[in-house]
Structure formats: C-alpha cells, structure tokens
Scaffold this motif. Sequence first.
Motif, PDB file in Angstrom:
ATOM      1  N   ARG A 320       0.861  -1.188   0.000  1.00  0.00           N
ATOM      2  CA  ARG A 320       0.000   0.000   0.000  1.00  0.00           C
ATOM      3  C   ARG A 320       0.892   1.230   0.000  1.00  0.00           C
ATOM      4  O   ARG A 320       1.402   1.647   1.048  1.00  0.00           O
ATOM      5  CB  ARG A 320      -0.927   0.002   1.216  1.00  0.00           C
ATOM      6  N   VAL A 321       1.094   1.805  -1.182  1.00  0.00           N
ATOM      7  CA  VAL A 321       1.979   2.962  -1.291  1.00  0.00           C
ATOM      8  C   VAL A 321       1.189   4.250  -1.124  1.00  0.00           C
ATOM      9  O   VAL A 321       0.002   4.329  -1.474  1.00  0.00           O
ATOM     10  CB  VAL A 321       2.708   2.964  -2.658  1.00  0.00           C
ATOM     11  N   GLN A 322       1.856   5.242  -0.560  1.00  0.00           N
ATOM     12  CA  GLN A 322       1.253   6.557  -0.411  1.00  0.00           C
ATOM     13  C   GLN A 322       2.380   7.587  -0.317  1.00  0.00           C
ATOM     14  O   GLN A 322       3.554   7.240  -0.127  1.00  0.00           O
ATOM     15  CB  GLN A 322       0.367   6.618   0.826  1.00  0.00           C
ATOM     16  N   LYS A 323       1.996   8.843  -0.433  1.00  0.00           N
ATOM     17  CA  LYS A 323       2.975   9.922  -0.392  1.00  0.00           C
ATOM     18  C   LYS A 323       3.512  10.100   1.024  1.00  0.00           C
ATOM     19  O   LYS A 323       2.748  10.204   1.980  1.00  0.00           O
ATOM     20  CB  LYS A 323       2.334  11.209  -0.894  1.00  0.00           C
ATOM     21  N   GLU A 324       4.861  10.104   1.145  1.00  0.00           N
ATOM     22  CA  GLU A 324       5.493  10.248   2.453  1.00  0.00           C
ATOM     23  C   GLU A 324       6.614  11.280   2.362  1.00  0.00           C
ATOM     24  O   GLU A 324       7.296  11.388   1.336  1.00  0.00           O
ATOM     25  CB  GLU A 324       6.079   8.916   2.937  1.00  0.00           C
ATOM     26  N   ASN A 325       6.805  12.015   3.481  1.00  0.00           N
ATOM     27  CA  ASN A 325       7.962  12.900   3.610  1.00  0.00           C
ATOM     28  C   ASN A 325       9.144  12.037   4.026  1.00  0.00           C
ATOM     29  O   ASN A 325       9.236  11.589   5.168  1.00  0.00           O
ATOM     30  CB  ASN A 325       7.688  13.987   4.660  1.00  0.00           C
ATOM     31  N   ILE A 326      10.046  11.797   3.093  1.00  0.00           N
ATOM     32  CA  ILE A 326      11.144  10.843   3.342  1.00  0.00           C
ATOM     33  C   ILE A 326      12.119  11.398   4.366  1.00  0.00           C
ATOM     34  O   ILE A 326      12.731  10.630   5.131  1.00  0.00           O
ATOM     35  CB  ILE A 326      11.862  10.500   2.027  1.00  0.00           C
ATOM     36  N   ASN A 327      12.299  12.720   4.430  1.00  0.00           N
ATOM     37  CA  ASN A 327      13.195  13.305   5.446  1.00  0.00           C
ATOM     38  C   ASN A 327      12.743  12.899   6.843  1.00  0.00           C
ATOM     39  O   ASN A 327      13.534  12.396   7.656  1.00  0.00           O
ATOM     40  CB  ASN A 327      13.198  14.829   5.330  1.00  0.00           C
ATOM     41  N   ILE A 328      11.471  13.114   7.146  1.00  0.00           N
ATOM     42  CA  ILE A 328      10.922  12.781   8.465  1.00  0.00           C
ATOM     43  C   ILE A 328      10.935  11.268   8.680  1.00  0.00           C
ATOM     44  O   ILE A 328      11.276  10.776   9.755  1.00  0.00           O
ATOM     45  CB  ILE A 328       9.497  13.340   8.603  1.00  0.00           C
ATOM     46  N   PHE A 329      10.571  10.531   7.636  1.00  0.00           N
ATOM     47  CA  PHE A 329      10.526   9.065   7.730  1.00  0.00           C
ATOM     48  C   PHE A 329      11.889   8.504   8.119  1.00  0.00           C
ATOM     49  O   PHE A 329      12.000   7.667   9.034  1.00  0.00           O
ATOM     50  CB  PHE A 329      10.070   8.498   6.378  1.00  0.00           C
ATOM     51  N   ILE A 330      12.952   8.977   7.481  1.00  0.00           N
ATOM     52  CA  ILE A 330      14.300   8.467   7.753  1.00  0.00           C
ATOM     53  C   ILE A 330      14.719   8.812   9.183  1.00  0.00           C
ATOM     54  O   ILE A 330      15.274   7.971   9.914  1.00  0.00           O
ATOM     55  CB  ILE A 330      15.308   9.049   6.739  1.00  0.00           C
ATOM     56  N   LYS A 331      14.465  10.043   9.595  1.00  0.00           N
ATOM     57  CA  LYS A 331      14.863  10.451  10.952  1.00  0.00           C
ATOM     58  C   LYS A 331      14.161   9.622  12.020  1.00  0.00           C
ATOM     59  O   LYS A 331      14.774   9.197  13.004  1.00  0.00           O
ATOM     60  CB  LYS A 331      14.566  11.940  11.150  1.00  0.00           C
ATOM     61  N   GLU A 332      12.858   9.379  11.834  1.00  0.00           N
ATOM     62  CA  GLU A 332      12.112   8.606  12.828  1.00  0.00           C
ATOM     63  C   GLU A 332      12.594   7.160  12.897  1.00  0.00           C
ATOM     64  O   GLU A 332      12.795   6.617  13.984  1.00  0.00           O
ATOM     65  CB  GLU A 332      10.618   8.647  12.485  1.00  0.00           C
ATOM     66  N   ILE A 333      12.780   6.529  11.729  1.00  0.00           N
ATOM     67  CA  ILE A 333      13.234   5.128  11.715  1.00  0.00           C
ATOM     68  C   ILE A 333      14.620   5.019  12.322  1.00  0.00           C
ATOM     69  O   ILE A 333      14.907   4.110  13.124  1.00  0.00           O
ATOM     70  CB  ILE A 333      13.234   4.584  10.271  1.00  0.00           C
ATOM     71  N   ALA A 334      15.504   5.942  11.969  1.00  0.00           N
ATOM     72  CA  ALA A 334      16.876   5.894  12.479  1.00  0.00           C
ATOM     73  C   ALA A 334      16.897   6.079  13.997  1.00  0.00           C
ATOM     74  O   ALA A 334      17.640   5.389  14.714  1.00  0.00           O
ATOM     75  CB  ALA A 334      17.715   6.976  11.799  1.00  0.00           C
ATOM     76  N   TYR A 335      16.067   6.975  14.502  1.00  0.00           N
ATOM     77  CA  TYR A 335      16.042   7.203  15.951  1.00  0.00           C
ATOM     78  C   TYR A 335      15.523   5.965  16.691  1.00  0.00           C
ATOM     79  O   TYR A 335      16.128   5.527  17.677  1.00  0.00           O
ATOM     80  CB  TYR A 335      15.167   8.420  16.275  1.00  0.00           C
ATOM     81  N   ARG A 336      14.426   5.405  16.200  1.00  0.00           N
ATOM     82  CA  ARG A 336      13.852   4.225  16.874  1.00  0.00           C
ATOM     83  C   ARG A 336      14.825   3.054  16.845  1.00  0.00           C
ATOM     84  O   ARG A 336      14.929   2.309  17.822  1.00  0.00           O
ATOM     85  CB  ARG A 336      12.527   3.838  16.204  1.00  0.00           C
ATOM     86  N   TRP A 337      15.530   2.910  15.751  1.00  0.00           N
ATOM     87  CA  TRP A 337      16.495   1.799  15.683  1.00  0.00           C
ATOM     88  C   TRP A 337      17.669   2.033  16.609  1.00  0.00           C
ATOM     89  O   TRP A 337      18.112   1.118  17.298  1.00  0.00           O
ATOM     90  CB  TRP A 337      17.001   1.656  14.233  1.00  0.00           C
ATOM     91  N   GLN A 338      18.162   3.256  16.652  1.00  0.00           N
ATOM     92  CA  GLN A 338      19.350   3.543  17.466  1.00  0.00           C
ATOM     93  C   GLN A 338      19.112   3.309  18.948  1.00  0.00           C
ATOM     94  O   GLN A 338      19.969   2.753  19.651  1.00  0.00           O
ATOM     95  CB  GLN A 338      19.808   4.974  17.210  1.00  0.00           C
ATOM     96  N   VAL A 339      17.946   3.718  19.439  1.00  0.00           N
ATOM     97  CA  VAL A 339      17.692   3.587  20.886  1.00  0.00           C
ATOM     98  C   VAL A 339      17.494   2.130  21.303  1.00  0.00           C
ATOM     99  O   VAL A 339      17.575   1.816  22.503  1.00  0.00           O
ATOM    100  CB  VAL A 339      16.456   4.426  21.301  1.00  0.00           C
ATOM    101  N   THR A 340      17.226   1.254  20.336  1.00  0.00           N
ATOM    102  CA  THR A 340      17.054  -0.173  20.689  1.00  0.00           C
ATOM    103  C   THR A 340      18.368  -0.929  20.708  1.00  0.00           C
ATOM    104  O   THR A 340      18.386  -2.115  21.075  1.00  0.00           O
ATOM    105  CB  THR A 340      16.113  -0.853  19.681  1.00  0.00           C
ATOM    106  N   GLN A 341      19.479  -0.278  20.342  1.00  0.00           N
ATOM    107  CA  GLN A 341      20.761  -0.964  20.305  1.00  0.00           C
ATOM    108  C   GLN A 341      21.393  -1.000  21.693  1.00  0.00           C
ATOM    109  O   GLN A 341      21.512   0.040  22.366  1.00  0.00           O
ATOM    110  CB  GLN A 341      21.707  -0.263  19.318  1.00  0.00           C
TER     111      GLN A 341
END
Length: 475
Positions: A320-341
């Motif tokens: 299911r594709v839709q329009k996304e702000n990739i800048n915000i998307f990357i920052k959020e994913i990177a933050y969530r991944w980093q804190v789980t390390q």
Amino acid sequence: MKIKKRTTLQRYWTKRYVLTLISGLILLSVFSLWWMEKTALEYRLSLLKYLADETSDRAIKENGQIVVGPVLSEIVEEREKILHLNQQPIIYIVDPDANIIYTMPQLYIDPNDNKLPDVIMKNRELVQKVKISDNKVYVVKSPITFNDETRGWVVIAQEEGALKEINQDHGLLAIMIGGLLVLGTGVIYFLSRQISRPIQDVANAAVQVREGNYDIHFKEEEEIKEEEIYELIESFKEMTNRLKVMEKLRAELLAGVTHDLKTPVTSISGLIQAVKDEVVTGEQSKEFLDISLKETQRLQGMIEDLLNYNAISAGAFKIRVQKENINIFIKEIAYRWQVTQDDQAFAFDIKVPDEPVFGQIDSLRMQQIVINLLNNARHALDGNGKITIHLYETDEERICIDVLDSGRGIPKHEQQYVFEPFYRGENKKLKVRGLGLGLPFSKMLAKAQKGDLVLKESNEQGTTFTIVMKKADQI
C-alpha cells in the motif's frame, strides 16, 4: 497436438541464403542478357551503316552512273567478311523512286512488285525498325549521291533476331553464372557452418547442464573472432559456473537452514526439560524460561521470514503505497532503531536535504528494508565504527537512500550472491544466526514499490547499500 518439424540452424540459413543467391543470379542473368542484346544490336547496326556507306561509295562511277554486277558483289562480300557480320544481310540498290535495281544476294523479284515499301523509303531516318510480313526488320539506308544529287539508295535489311543473336556470349554467361552459383553456395555453406558451430556447441552444452553436468568445455577463446559469439559463450560459461556454485550452495544452505531451525528448538526443549525436572530452581529456573522465550521469539522470527518471503514470491503480498515525507521518515526510523541498540559504541550519522523530499512508498515495508540494512551494517562493524544514512535525489524521478558502514566489507567473490535466498557469507554465518533471507526479501519489497535495492560498493573500508524509490510528484 501436431509437433512442428524443425531443422538445423546451418541447413535453415544455408537454404535461404542459396535461394537468395539464385534469385540474385537470375536477375543478374536477365539484366546481362538484355544488356548484351542491346549492345550487340547497336554494334551490328553501326557495322551495317558502315557497310551501307561503303557500298554507296562503290556503287557509282565518276560519270555519275550507278554500277552493279559481279565487281560490286565481290567488294561487298569482302567487306562483310572483314566486318564479321553474324548473318548475311540483304542489300538493295534502288533508284530515287525506290525501284529495285540490284540485290545482294540476288533475289527473285516480281516485276509487278519491284519497289521497296513506302514505309522504308518515305521515312527520313537512315536507321529504322519496320514490320514486314509479321517480321521485325531493321533497315539501314545510305544515299548514292553525285554532285550533291541523289541518284539512288543503298538499303540494307536484316531481321532483329539475327542482329541480337549472341549464342557464343550465352555460353560464356552460363559458365559465369554457374561458377558464381557453385562458388557462392560453397562460401555460404562454409560461413553458415562457421556461425552455427559455436551455437550448436552452446546448445549441446545446455543439454548437458539440463542433465546436471556443469563441467562444460568450449574451444579456446582466442579462436573466437565474432564478438556476439564470444559474448554468448562467455555468458553461458558464467551462467554455468553460477549454477554450479548455486547448486553447491543449495545443498549447503538447506543443511544450514535445517540446523538454524533445529538449534533453537533443541535449546528450548533442553531448557524447559531442565525446569520441569527441577534440575534448576528459583531464579535460575526463571532465567532458563527467559532464555527459552527469547529462543522462541527468534524461531518465530525465522519462520515469519520464510512465510513472508514465500508470500511475496508468490505475489500474495499486499503493498500500500502513499505519499510520504522521506526526510521525516528516515529520521524517525533511524532514531527508533538507534535507541534499541544495546551497544552504543558506534557513531551514527543522518544526512538529509534541507528541503523536504517526498516519495511514494509503503512506509511499513520501507521500514523493514531500512532496519534490515541498519542491522546488517551494525553486524559488519568490529567494535567501534560508523554508520551513515544519506538521503538524496538522483534526478527528477528517483530518490536514493544510502546505508553506509565502515565495517570489514563483503569479500569480492561473495558480492554477486548477497541477494540470493538463504545465502550468508562465511564471516557472517559464524557471527550472526539466521536464514539469509533479509537482503533477498528487502530487494523484493523494494521492487514491489517500483524501486530497487542494490549493493553500490563494498571494500575493506566499508559497504554501501542503496535503496532506490520513485518521487511522489512523478506518480
């Protein structure tokens, strides 16, 4: 069902080339015959004109009287021999009123019909083509003059067929065409054989590969002069070597996958059995149960990977594709991944453009891809290191996300297999347990979103994977 009969490549193309050659030679023969007849006609008409002029000069005395008889006949016959005329023409000597005075050879002429036809004499052309008694005849005229006065005419007539006759040239033409046909057929057969032989070798090799024999040999590469044939053989050899490696890997990976699935089951069984038999009690039993739970979760994760990979391979995976702000998307994913390390000893950098970049993605599936690449990058680091996520635009249609690490890199001989299902490098399989489905599954997810996942580069300084996606404003 009727099976269509097939023929060999050499026979197929040799037959067609020979038919083309024959068609060309037939056209050449027709044109040559036409040209030879045309040339022969023009040449012989010029000879007749010369003979007519010579005869008109000889047929009149100095006193202006027309001379006929044996002497003139001897002169004319002598000139005919010199000119090598194909067939003896009929020569008429007529007076100004077209009455026949003399013929060579001598012909019987009806006294009541002692004139040449008006169609000949009234035509002012000195060389003309007329039709007499259903015969096409060429007529050449030359005036007999004395003191600028026409005293008569020399008229030479010969049938068109005799003027165009080229019997000797026909034989030469037939020999030439026949020689070209034999030579051309031989050359075509040789060239077709040269082209079809390597293709036949590849076809025979394909049969061997189909039967499971990957030990294929072709003739030396130096002997192959055609670029296309060389590329075909090289590509086939590379494909065969790849199949050979993949067949070997398949057996190894099947054993590895079986082992990876069996290991957590064995661990869980042993730990639970120890708790059940009260081999361990108290806090230690709780620790054993916690370990069993983690092993269960890991086993569940591997099974989910298998199910997801099979689902997307079978086309039963919804995107299911839709329009996304990739800048915000990357920052959020990177933050969530980093804190789980658990281990934060590595440096982590995020580079995104100042202006927002919009892409058309399935955020959940894209998150899976990015996290999988980040996990792989973390595993590649030996102790301290650096991981970088770089978002950028390549053109008006594409957006790219680079995931870079400063790890040990992927060996060159393993790079072509990183997207193969169940493949894990030698170094990785010793450190990280899994099924080897992460990168193949991520690549399939990227393609399902009309993008791609590629290994951009890998060396001793690190590895870069690139996610390619479409910009939202281009959809």
